[in-house]
Write a protein that holds these residues in place. Structure first.
Motif, PDB file in Angstrom:
ATOM      1  N   CYS A 173     -39.787 -67.977  45.787  1.00 15.35           N
ATOM      2  CA  CYS A 173     -39.847 -67.632  44.376  1.00 15.35           C
ATOM      3  C   CYS A 173     -38.641 -66.811  43.935  1.00 15.35           C
ATOM      4  O   CYS A 173     -38.463 -66.571  42.747  1.00 15.35           O
ATOM      5  CB  CYS A 173     -41.110 -66.824  44.084  1.00 15.35           C
ATOM      6  SG  CYS A 173     -42.584 -67.803  44.269  1.00 15.35           S
ATOM      7  N   THR A 222     -41.303 -71.157  37.820  1.00 19.91           N
ATOM      8  CA  THR A 222     -42.613 -71.731  38.124  1.00 19.91           C
ATOM      9  C   THR A 222     -42.504 -73.034  38.890  1.00 19.91           C
ATOM     10  O   THR A 222     -43.474 -73.474  39.487  1.00 19.91           O
ATOM     11  CB  THR A 222     -43.402 -71.968  36.827  1.00 19.91           C
ATOM     12  OG1 THR A 222     -42.589 -72.744  35.970  1.00 19.91           O
ATOM     13  CG2 THR A 222     -43.794 -70.676  36.179  1.00 19.91           C
ATOM     14  N   ILE A 270     -43.155 -72.257  42.638  1.00 16.49           N
ATOM     15  CA  ILE A 270     -44.127 -71.245  43.032  1.00 16.49           C
ATOM     16  C   ILE A 270     -45.143 -71.814  44.007  1.00 16.49           C
ATOM     17  O   ILE A 270     -45.369 -73.022  44.046  1.00 16.49           O
ATOM     18  CB  ILE A 270     -44.866 -70.677  41.805  1.00 16.49           C
ATOM     19  CG1 ILE A 270     -45.545 -71.833  41.074  1.00 16.49           C
ATOM     20  CG2 ILE A 270     -43.934 -69.922  40.927  1.00 16.49           C
ATOM     21  CD1 ILE A 270     -46.650 -71.357  40.224  1.00 16.49           C
ATOM     22  N   HIS A 319     -52.976 -70.328  42.733  1.00 17.96           N
ATOM     23  CA  HIS A 319     -51.878 -69.600  42.117  1.00 17.96           C
ATOM     24  C   HIS A 319     -51.137 -70.445  41.100  1.00 17.96           C
ATOM     25  O   HIS A 319     -50.866 -70.025  39.980  1.00 17.96           O
ATOM     26  CB  HIS A 319     -50.931 -69.123  43.225  1.00 17.96           C
ATOM     27  CG  HIS A 319     -49.781 -68.322  42.723  1.00 17.96           C
ATOM     28  ND1 HIS A 319     -48.534 -68.858  42.544  1.00 17.96           N
ATOM     29  CD2 HIS A 319     -49.686 -67.028  42.353  1.00 17.96           C
ATOM     30  CE1 HIS A 319     -47.714 -67.929  42.088  1.00 17.96           C
ATOM     31  NE2 HIS A 319     -48.390 -66.813  41.966  1.00 17.96           N
ATOM     32  N   ALA A 334     -50.211 -70.047  37.286  1.00 21.50           N
ATOM     33  CA  ALA A 334     -48.832 -69.944  36.827  1.00 21.50           C
ATOM     34  C   ALA A 334     -48.578 -70.911  35.688  1.00 21.50           C
ATOM     35  O   ALA A 334     -47.759 -70.658  34.804  1.00 21.50           O
ATOM     36  CB  ALA A 334     -47.886 -70.232  38.000  1.00 21.50           C
ATOM     37  N   GLU A 389     -49.033 -69.441  32.186  1.00 23.91           N
ATOM     38  CA  GLU A 389     -48.299 -68.270  31.737  1.00 23.91           C
ATOM     39  C   GLU A 389     -47.551 -68.512  30.440  1.00 23.91           C
ATOM     40  O   GLU A 389     -47.170 -67.571  29.764  1.00 23.91           O
ATOM     41  CB  GLU A 389     -47.345 -67.787  32.826  1.00 23.91           C
ATOM     42  CG  GLU A 389     -46.352 -68.825  33.331  1.00 23.91           C
ATOM     43  CD  GLU A 389     -45.175 -69.012  32.416  1.00 23.91           C
ATOM     44  OE1 GLU A 389     -44.788 -68.015  31.788  1.00 23.91           O
ATOM     45  OE2 GLU A 389     -44.678 -70.146  32.325  1.00 23.91           O
ATOM     46  N   CYS A 412     -44.859 -64.773  34.008  1.00 20.90           N
ATOM     47  CA  CYS A 412     -45.338 -64.323  35.308  1.00 20.90           C
ATOM     48  C   CYS A 412     -45.635 -62.824  35.303  1.00 20.90           C
ATOM     49  O   CYS A 412     -46.464 -62.342  36.065  1.00 20.90           O
ATOM     50  CB  CYS A 412     -44.305 -64.617  36.385  1.00 20.90           C
ATOM     51  SG  CYS A 412     -43.862 -66.357  36.473  1.00 20.90           S
ATOM     52  N   HIS A 426     -47.331 -60.221  37.710  1.00 15.88           N
ATOM     53  CA  HIS A 426     -46.259 -59.625  38.515  1.00 15.88           C
ATOM     54  C   HIS A 426     -45.512 -58.589  37.662  1.00 15.88           C
ATOM     55  O   HIS A 426     -44.364 -58.820  37.268  1.00 15.88           O
ATOM     56  CB  HIS A 426     -45.288 -60.699  39.007  1.00 15.88           C
ATOM     57  CG  HIS A 426     -45.919 -61.681  39.943  1.00 15.88           C
ATOM     58  ND1 HIS A 426     -46.116 -61.421  41.273  1.00 15.88           N
ATOM     59  CD2 HIS A 426     -46.410 -62.933  39.729  1.00 15.88           C
ATOM     60  CE1 HIS A 426     -46.694 -62.473  41.851  1.00 15.88           C
ATOM     61  NE2 HIS A 426     -46.892 -63.400  40.930  1.00 15.88           N
TER      62      HIS A 426
END
Lengths: 308, 387, 409
Positions: free
Chosen positions: B25, B73, B76, B96, B100, B103, B109, B113
């Motif tokens: 990532c 993304t 990811i 996940h 994502a 988003e 993200c 995060h």
């Protein structure tokens, strides 16, 4: 969408209970939090998800009703305001959130553990006392069951076992005093709270944290830490996204309630001077008036030393 | 998806999640590193390659969270097994990538995060490790971090806070082992939100004009706005379930436009008697982009962010005075021509004119076709769409 | 000195009247309710709930009981023994009996209300003293005062039984020692009784006021019409104000009940004093309302405001106006009416302060006493009257009829 999501988890075999199966094992034992001056709890109502796990944790830790976790999963009852009773030391209530109707504001209530509690000042035998670490604790063996503590408490917290004919107790949140001081754990509710909306720690540090949170997120919180000043300060502190009066909190002034009565009591009992003064004064009057101008009617004796 | 087997192995057998995908990532967000004080990222005074002593979890007042570009993304990880606390609770499978995918309508993200040091994306447990740390009361433990992230959205649209929604079941104190079907996870992505082309608002109270035409697609495609630049405070429940009315409540209906447009005086710029056509550079400015500039991104000429305008129609206001078509550097289009094709004239390939389909048959008799076979190589800057 | 009232003698009337059977019936009901409460708890007996921890057993049996029982005796004793107005001495023994019985019944009523009545002695243990508590002071004063009252009553017992100890059966052997003990007590007490008399007055003043101080700790729960920092002071003033009306009320009631001539020769001058004590109380109350700006609530039309008006008008202003009239003060019936109004007024005041004004913020419903609560309270009053009647039959409490006539002459 909801169905498919559930389906997704069911395919994975995730859809079953038991996820909270071990409440007595601590995942958050914080050694330094066990003893010390002025512990507190910071409740961030913006993080509270209203899941009632704290109610279950409390019930389990204090062996109140002994119901299984599933008994605390009905969330529909959250919309009718509830109060603590002799078998629930904490309850969660839900209040509408006009900013986002999908995210109502949930508020956990319990004993606030005042820094200068009215109940401990009211109790005539010291059955309620402030422990070293700030917890307001109750000793049933001292208690008379007069319920003056319930009258005194501004938050309406202490409850009473009216149904118990022989050994009724005053019941309220203990701040998990036993767990904290003897088992080195943190209060059961804070330990279980999934989003950790409850932060247990030194009250002074929690206050600092609360103000920092407000400063960092002025849009998220109103600028008021409930319990910082209310009735002289409480160990439990609250952060909220809306005015506290909208969330079932009472508007209370900063004065500690015992300061309304204790000065009077202390004045009276101060070395017994006021009563003794009154005593002497009355004695002097008795002496001064001994030849009263109003002699007894058809009476053959007089004066306090008269004898048969 | 080369990472998937690794995840399954490490996640289910070793009982530990795959952390290496995090490295995948890593993104090119470190461009401004040189301007930062060393202590932003390094805890010691003399960091070396061997011992960089990087700060694990910079606090917001230490390092502003570095934005994670949407392009990240693409690489990811698909899902994680959240089982760091599995001695207490059944583990949770966290799709996940599915998340994502969502988003776009939120703040990217960074919704989850937050607090990212430059050039690195941190997983939850790197800062929120294990139980609450009495030293950092404001930093919830891992359990709190997970639940806050998950439930802040989930309870909003599902109104469910049951443990079993996410947690694996236990039986007789043992977690029932679960082998997830890879296809189950792969197949389930959040559907791409199809942006509307245009909205037409009725404003009957306006004497200047009762119709406002909002060319929604144009703002994305032409002006390159990301969804979140306007949709700042969207929530899941706007689409999913929920009882809230399916529209946003604006205190001032102009607030979305006024972030970029000056809406203070000229009402007729938006309010018209009937629907208006979309943006056309030639009609609006008198400088037609055809044929040479039609493929250029706005920002290629209008440097300086969102401030458009101020350019002169005179070629030499942008181009060098001695600019000639022969000197055109094709690399600017994102395609660097090889030596052979540099020799060709523009019209050799652009047989139907610039911006039209390219023809190779004039030279290549072996049936070579663009874009299957490139007359050179693509170069990094993809801002110029190669349509 | 109490011993000097040789004019008193046991009442010589028929004890068993229809009224007495009535009182016995009510007493038995109260006993039954008490047994029921001890077996099944307060929830089964009362309408108390988590928001209303105190009901009429506290407001009436305790708070009102304390005010009415002690007020009469304290004021009468102060007047007679401290200011040596000996003409009022005829009133002292009945008032003493009322106070003694009243406090005994306060203690009994409290026993039923307390959840852990078996811990009642805890406030007496120095290890549990909690001097910050208003209730501690009230409790201690009540306990000590109750004993003082018993000591003050001892001379009456001595007077009745010296030379007349006649124990039944084999206990007859003890007749002589008991007689000697009584004579010794009589001699000793008469020398030190003045200490107890002054102590009684001091203790009275202390806990009457502290009783008002009980609710000072709940400023957010008590209606502003009654919540005032000077509530203890008002409680003291009202206890003093109700003292003489209570004595008059008892005396006239006893006269009616036993078919005696009302002792107007002392009651009329006493009623003049009521104008003073009640006047001071009403002025203090009015000043308090004005200073705190609480008068705005008087006419707000709520239950609280109506109860306040009833308390002040019916129990304060009306008897005040009556007592200002010479005719009322000389008429046994009108004087009884006026005194009754004052007594009722103070009772309403205590109910108002402890029940009507007490407004817990989270209460789901208002408190109203259950039938059992009401009947227990009524039964306690009946029992008190019963014991009172028995006591005046056994002990020399009421003045000799001859003495009364002499007094009236």
């Amino acid at each position: 969408m909801k169905v498919s999501r559930r389906g997704f988890f069911q395919v994975l075999g995730l859809g079953a209970a038991g996820a909270v199966a071990s409440p007595d094992r601590s995942d958050a034992s914080s050694p330094s939090a066990s003893l010390g001056e002025g512990m507190g709890m910071l409740v961030d109502t913006t993080e509270c998800i209203g899941c009632r796990k704290c109610e279950y944790a409390c019930d389990h830790a204090h062996e109140l009703t002994g119901q299984p976790p599933s008994a605390f999963e009905d969330l529909s009852i959250l919309d009718t305001p509830r109060r603590m009773d002799e078998d629930s030391f904490t309850v969660v209530n839900r209040y509408p959130n006009p900013d986002n109707p999908e995210k109502p504001i949930s508020v956990k209530i319990q004993c606030m553990h005042c820094l200068r509690p009215a109940c401990t000042s009211a109790c005539l035998v010291g059955a309620l006392q402030v422990a070293e670490n700030g917890a307001v604790v109750y000793e049933a063996w001292k208690c008379l069951g007069c319920r003056y503590c319930m009258v005194a408490c501004p938050f309406g917290v202490p409850t009473y076992e009216y149904h118990e004919p022989f050994t009724p107790q005053v019941r309220k949140c203990t701040f998990c005093h036993e767990r904290v001081t003897h088992e080195g754990k943190i209060p059961a509710c804070a330990e279980m709270c999934p989003p950790m909306a409850l932060t247990f720690g030194q009250r002074s540090e929690l206050l600092e944290l609360a103000h920092k949170k407000i400063a960092d997120n002025p849009e998220r919180y109103i600028n008021h830490v409930y319990g910082e000043h209310e009735v002289g300060g409480t160990s439990w502190l609250y952060l909220a996204p809306r005015e506290f009066e909208e969330l079932g909190f009472l508007k209370l002034g900063p004065g500690a309630l015992p300061s309304l009565t204790e000065p009077i009591q202390h004045a009276i009992f101060k070395f017994g001077i006021p009563p003794l003064t009154l005593y002497g004064l009355l004695g002097a009057m008795m002496w001064a008036y001994r030849n009263g101008d109003d002699p007894p009617v058809s009476h053959d004796m007089e004066g306090e030393t008269n004898d048969a | 998806m080369p990472c998937l087997p690794k995840i399954l192995i490490s996640g289910l057998i070793a009982g530990f999640p795959c952390l290496s995908p995090l490295a995948a990532c890593a993104f090119e967000g470190a461009a401004d590193l040189r301007n930062r004080p060393c202590v932003d990222c390094h805890a010691c005074n003399a960091p070396t390659r061997e011992a960089p002593c990087l700060r694990g979890c910079p606090r917001p007042h230490e390092v502003a969270p570095t934005p994670i570009p949407a392009t990240a993304t693409a690489d990811i990880p698909d899902f994680f097994v959240l089982d760091q606390l599995s001695d207490l609770y059944g583990p949770v499978f966290f799709p996940h990538k599915l998340h994502a995918d969502m988003e776009g309508m939120a703040q990217g993200c960074a919704v989850c995060h937050h607090h990212n040091p430059p050039g690195k994306i941190l997983g939850c447990k790197e800062c929120h490790g294990g139980p609450s740390n009495p030293e950092h009361l404001g930093q919830p433990g891992l359990k709190g971090a997970y639940h806050r992230q998950c439930l802040s959205c989930h309870r909003e649209w599902s109104h469910e806070t049951d443990c079993a929604v996410c947690h694996q079941p236990r039986e007789n104190g043992h977690i029932i082992p679960v082998t997830p079907e890879a296809t189950d996870i792969m197949g389930r992505l959040h559907p791409n939100v199809k942006p509307p082309g245009k909205w037409v608002y009725k404003t009957p109270d306006m004497p200047e004009g009762g119709v406002v035409t909002f060319h929604h697609g144009e703002h994305i495609q032409l002006f390159g706005l990301a969804c979140v630049e306007c949709h700042r405070k969207e929530n899941c429940s706007r689409c999913h379930g929920g009882t809230a009315p399916n529209h946003r409540v604006r205190t001032d209906p102009h607030e979305d436009c006024s972030a970029c447009h000056d809406v203070s005086d000229n009402c007729t710029r938006c309010h018209a008697q009937s629907e208006t056509a979309g943006f056309e550079h030639g009609r609006r400015t008198g400088f037609s982009l055809k044929p040479y500039h039609s493929e250029r991104d706005c920002a290629a000429c209008h440097v300086g962010g969102k401030v458009f305008g101020g350019l002169s129609p005179d070629c030499r206001s942008c181009h060098a005075p001695d600019w000639m078509p022969e000197a055109f550097d094709h690399k600017l289009t994102g395609l660097e021509l090889d030596e052979l094709h540099q020799e060709a004239s523009c019209a050799d390939c652009h047989v139907a004119g610039l911006g039209k389909p390219v023809g190779c048959a004039g030279c290549h008799e072996d049936g070579k076709q663009y874009p299957e076979t490139l007359p050179g190589k693509r170069v990094g800057d993809a801002t110029a769409p190669g349509k | 000195m109490t011993h000097s009232t040789v004019r008193a003698e046991p009442a010589r009337h028929e004890f068993w009247t229809p009224g007495v059977y009535f009182l016995i019936a009510f007493t038995l009901i109260a006993v039954g309710i008490a047994i029921y409460r001890f077996l099944f708890g307060l929830a089964a007996t009362t309408n108390l709930d988590q928001e209303h921890p105190w009901g009429i057993w506290i407001a009436l049996d305790v708070a009102t009981g304390v005010a009415l029982a002690a007020g009469g005796f304290t004021t009468a004793a102060a007047l007679t023994h401290i200011f040596h107005r000996h003409r009022y001495e005829v009133l002292v023994r009945p008032a003493l009996l009322t106070a003694m019985l009243g406090y005994t019944f306060v203690a009994l009523g409290l026993t039923v209300d307390l959840g852990r009545y078996y811990n009642m002695h805890h406030p007496l243990l120095p290890s549990m003293w909690q001097g910050n508590s208003v209730l501690f002071e009230v409790g201690m004063c009540v306990v000590v005062y109750l004993n003082v009252l018993y000591i003050e009553f001892l001379p009456v017992v001595c007077e009745r039984f010296i030379g007349a100890v006649n124990l039944p059966g084999f206990l007859a052997a003890l007749n002589r020692p008991v007689d000697r003990l009584l004579r010794f007590l009589d001699r000793t007490l008469s020398k030190v009784m003045f200490l107890f008399i002054i102590a009684g007055v001091v203790l009275s003043c202390m806990h009457q006021s502290s009783l008002g101080g009980l609710l000072l700790i709940a400023p957010y729960k008590v209606h502003p019409l009654w919540y005032t920092p000077v509530l203890p002071f008002l409680f003291l003033l009202s206890a003093i104000a109700v003292g003489y009306p209570m004595v008059i009320f008892e005396s006239l009631l006893a006269s009616k009940s036993f078919g005696r001539k009302p002792e107007m020769s002392v009651l009329t001058p006493l009623s003049r004093l009521v104008v003073l004590t009640l006047g001071i109380y009403l002025i203090a109350k009015a000043a308090d309302l004005l200073i705190r700006d609480a008068y705005v609530h008087v006419l707000e039309g709520s239950l609280e405001s109506w109860m306040f008006l009833v308390e002040i008008c019916l129990g304060g202003l009306l008897p005040m106006g009556m007592l200002l009239s010479e005719r009322v003060r000389h008429s046994p019936n009108l004087l009884l009416a006026a005194s009754t109004l004052v007594v009722v007024g103070v009772a309403i005041n205590r109910i108002n302060v402890f029940l009507v004004a007490y407004q817990p913020p989270f209460a789901q419903k208002a408190y109203f006493p259950s039938l059992m609560e009401i009947f227990f309270t009524v039964g306690m009053v009946a029992a008190l009257m019963l014991v009172y009647r028995a006591a005046v039959t056994i002990f020399p409490i009421l003045p000799r009829e001859r003495a009364v006539r002499a007094g009236r002459a």
